[in-house]
Design a protein around this motif. Structure first.
Motif, short mmCIF file in Angstrom:
data_model
loop_
_atom_site.label_atom_id
_atom_site.label_comp_id
_atom_site.label_asym_id
_atom_site.label_seq_id
_atom_site.Cartn_x
_atom_site.Cartn_y
_atom_site.Cartn_z
N VAL A 188 0.76 -1.25 0.02
CA VAL A 188 -0.11 0.13 -0.05
C VAL A 188 0.89 1.26 -0.01
O VAL A 188 0.63 2.24 -0.63
CB VAL A 188 -0.92 -0.04 1.21
N GLU A 247 0.67 4.18 -2.76
CA GLU A 247 0.78 5.59 -2.39
C GLU A 247 1.81 6.48 -3.05
O GLU A 247 1.69 7.62 -3.54
CB GLU A 247 0.77 5.96 -1.18
N HIS A 286 -8.82 12.80 -2.87
CA HIS A 286 -9.74 11.49 -3.16
C HIS A 286 -11.16 11.62 -2.95
O HIS A 286 -11.68 12.20 -1.71
CB HIS A 286 -8.99 10.39 -2.06
N ASP A 311 -14.80 9.56 -1.63
CA ASP A 311 -14.79 8.73 -0.49
C ASP A 311 -14.77 7.24 -1.02
O ASP A 311 -15.22 6.76 -2.19
CB ASP A 311 -16.33 9.05 0.10
N THR A 312 -14.01 6.53 -0.18
CA THR A 312 -13.90 4.95 -0.81
C THR A 312 -15.39 4.41 -0.70
O THR A 312 -15.40 3.26 -1.60
CB THR A 312 -13.07 4.31 0.55
N ASP A 313 -16.30 4.76 -0.05
CA ASP A 313 -17.51 4.20 -0.28
C ASP A 313 -18.31 4.43 -1.48
O ASP A 313 -19.05 3.76 -1.96
CB ASP A 313 -18.53 4.76 0.89
N GLN A 344 -16.34 4.51 -4.33
CA GLN A 344 -15.32 3.71 -5.28
C GLN A 344 -15.62 2.20 -5.05
O GLN A 344 -15.55 1.67 -6.08
CB GLN A 344 -14.00 4.30 -5.10
N VAL A 345 -15.95 1.74 -3.88
CA VAL A 345 -15.86 0.48 -3.38
C VAL A 345 -17.16 0.01 -2.70
O VAL A 345 -17.47 0.65 -1.63
CB VAL A 345 -14.67 0.04 -2.34
N LYS A 346 -17.75 -0.88 -3.29
CA LYS A 346 -19.04 -1.20 -2.65
C LYS A 346 -18.85 -2.85 -2.17
O LYS A 346 -18.36 -3.22 -2.73
CB LYS A 346 -20.31 -1.32 -3.72
#
Length: 199
Positions: A5, A9, A187, A189-191, A193-195
């Motif tokens: 990770v 980054e 960025h 929100d990751t919510d 981008q990712v479900k």
């Protein structure tokens, strides 16, 4: 945070490049070879071809790009392109990413599916090489000048380096030492981008 990770980054688009590196050009070439060989491809088709340009070859390529693009781009894009070309010529080299269409045709897929597999194969190689360069503390960016196989936009590049007609250029990645760090990156929100679903 895992080392992977941290590496993800670390990989950023770097345009101000130099030639100061703890690694030799041979070290960089060997790392690119190692990584590209391990990149996954649809049906293990191995359709991606990578060309590494160093020294005079790198300068010659970017002079060609500038000559072709200077009369095409307008306004702010012209200024941006000039900056990319200058940074690329000041760096250590450039990785050109191609797909060998003869190899692509041998995949057991046709039409839109074949095109998707081709693009995915190449994208995997692009990202893997970019991560490898980042791991070596080298900056890079991904460019898309003179792409367009059917219209012959990449013909000049292939002629310059005596590459097969079946090669389709999809991207270029100039790389070198990081002379100016990338700025802050926003960025979403990751919510978004990712479900995640569990039922």
């Amino acid at each position: 945070m895992s080392a992977f990770v941290e590496l993800v980054e670390k990989r950023r688009s770097i345009y101000a490049l130099g030639t100061d590196s703890e690694y030799s050009k041979k070290d960089i070439e060997n790392r690119i070879r190692e990584v590209v060989q391990q990149v996954p491809t649809a049906f293990n088709s191995q359709t991606t071809r990578v060309v590494v340009l160093l020294d005079e070859a790198n300068t010659k390529f970017w002079d060609h790009i500038y000559d072709v693009q200077k009369d095409v781009l307008e306004g702010g894009m012209q200024e941006w392109m000039s900056g990319v070309v200058t940074g690329a010529k000041n760096g250590i080299g450039t990785v050109l990413f191609f797909e060998d269409l003869d190899a692509v045709e041998k995949m057991p897929a046709q039409g839109a599916r074949q095109e998707a597999y081709k693009q995915n194969n190449n994208a995997n190689a692009q990202y893997a090489v970019w991560l490898a360069l980042a791991e070596m503390n080298l900056g890079a960016s991904l460019q898309h000048f003179n792409v367009g196989y059917e219209k012959g936009f990449d013909k000049g590049t292939k002629e310059m380096f005596n590459l097969p007609d079946s090669y389709e250029m999809l991207a270029q990645m100039p790389f070198g030492s990081i002379e100016q760090e990338a700025g802050e990156k926003e960025h979403i929100d990751t919510d978004i981008q990712v479900k995640v679903f569990n039922k």
